[in-house]
Scaffold this active site. Structure first.
Site, short mmCIF file in Angstrom:
data_model
loop_
_atom_site.label_atom_id
_atom_site.label_comp_id
_atom_site.label_asym_id
_atom_site.label_seq_id
_atom_site.Cartn_x
_atom_site.Cartn_y
_atom_site.Cartn_z
N CYS A 31 0.69 -1.32 -0.05
CA CYS A 31 -0.14 -0.06 0.03
C CYS A 31 0.91 1.14 0.01
CB CYS A 31 -0.91 0.00 1.27
SG CYS A 31 -1.91 1.61 1.35
N LYS A 58 -10.24 -8.22 5.95
CA LYS A 58 -9.95 -7.63 6.98
C LYS A 58 -10.19 -8.38 8.44
CE LYS A 58 -10.56 -3.33 4.72
NZ LYS A 58 -11.27 -3.69 3.49
N VAL A 71 -5.37 1.37 5.70
CA VAL A 71 -4.15 1.56 6.23
C VAL A 71 -3.49 2.64 5.51
CG1 VAL A 71 -3.47 -0.97 6.79
CG2 VAL A 71 -3.06 -0.02 4.60
N GLU A 83 -5.12 7.35 8.78
CA GLU A 83 -5.22 8.27 7.46
C GLU A 83 -3.63 8.73 7.32
OE1 GLU A 83 -7.54 8.86 4.84
OE2 GLU A 83 -8.53 7.17 5.98
N SER A 84 -2.90 8.47 6.12
CA SER A 84 -1.56 8.66 5.97
C SER A 84 -1.30 10.01 6.14
CB SER A 84 -1.44 8.20 4.60
OG SER A 84 -1.84 9.29 3.55
#
Length: 250
Positions: A31, A58, A71, A83-84
């Site tokens: 990801c 999941k 992720v 949240e990145s």
């Protein structure tokens, strides 16, 4: 960085033990959004554990921690953040070492706007990367490839305007790490979309930026090879996504 290349937990699994004194990253090895968080942790030398999770199956305990089911997510004690862009900002504020976000609010805004403009290249990228080849005509492939490259040109223009080797200036900063993960995937694309090559005559500064990024210690520590990306893509297109390509070799 315990657990980076371990197998991915699936539905019905039990959550592994978590060290409450240590940052834990819920991750998926392929990801790009989760990669952002891992790169920042590596750059700042923050000790962390990794728990890889399957995104097609999941685990229930993961959905309890992040109802969005995406992720990255990070956990420190009973604190959970996801949240990145939110996770990397939190890490940059809380942990020591070099600050990766600009201290100047205006420069920070410019960098975030550049990241948003870069994301316009992602829809054609994903159509090419994960679209069924049998359903994509040569004309569509060329059209989407050109669309992606045209949208990427904003990055070439940004490097020209800034007159620096990195988007963050003379040294690598947050903006560089937020953009980089997709370039590992873009570099793999000519294997199935030959039009997706970054021509050095058009993208001279961007090609040099890629070469610099490839030498960064954090990038090298987490890098996925072109071969592994292509194998992951093949398994996903076949409807049996294999998240454990790297783990199975350990």
């Amino acid at each position: 960085m315990n657990g980076i290349n371990t197998k991915h937990f699936e539905t019905g699994s039990k959550c592994p033990p978590i060290d409450p004194e240590k940052l834990t990253v819920y991750n998926m090895r392929y990801c790009p959004f989760a990669q952002r968080t891992i790169l920042v942790l590596l750059k700042k030398n923050v000790p962390f554990d990794t728990i890889n999770v399957s995104l097609s199956k999941k685990p229930e305990w993961f959905l309890e921690r992040n109802p969005l089911g995406k992720v990255p997510a990070i956990q420190i004690g009973d604190k959970i953040i996801y949240e990145s862009m939110i996770t990397v900002d939190y890490i940059d504020r809380v942990y020591g070492g070099k600050t990766l976000n600009p201290k100047d609010p205006y420069q920070d805004a410019l960098d975030r706007m550049l990241i948003e403009r870069f994301t316009l290249a992602l829809p054609p990228h994903y159509r090419l990367f994960y679209g069924q080849p049998s359903e994509i005509t040569p004309e569509q492939r060329k059209e989407w490839s050109q669309e992606m490259l045209d949208k990427l040109y904003v990055l070439e223009e940004a490097l020209l305007e800034r007159q620096t080797p990195y988007f963050g200036g003379d040294s690598l900063m947050m903006v560089d790490y937020m953009i980089w993960p997709w370039f590992e995937r873009i570099l793999a694309m000519p294997a199935f979309a030959p039009e997706c090559v970054l021509d050095p005559k058009r993208f001279g500064r961007l090609v040099k930026w890629i070469e610099l990024m490839e030498q960064d210690s954090a990038v090298k520590a987490y890098r996925v090879t072109t071969e592994d990306f292509l194998e992951f893509r093949r398994s996903k297109l076949e409807g049996n996504t294999n998240y454990n390509i790297i783990a199975d070799r350990q």
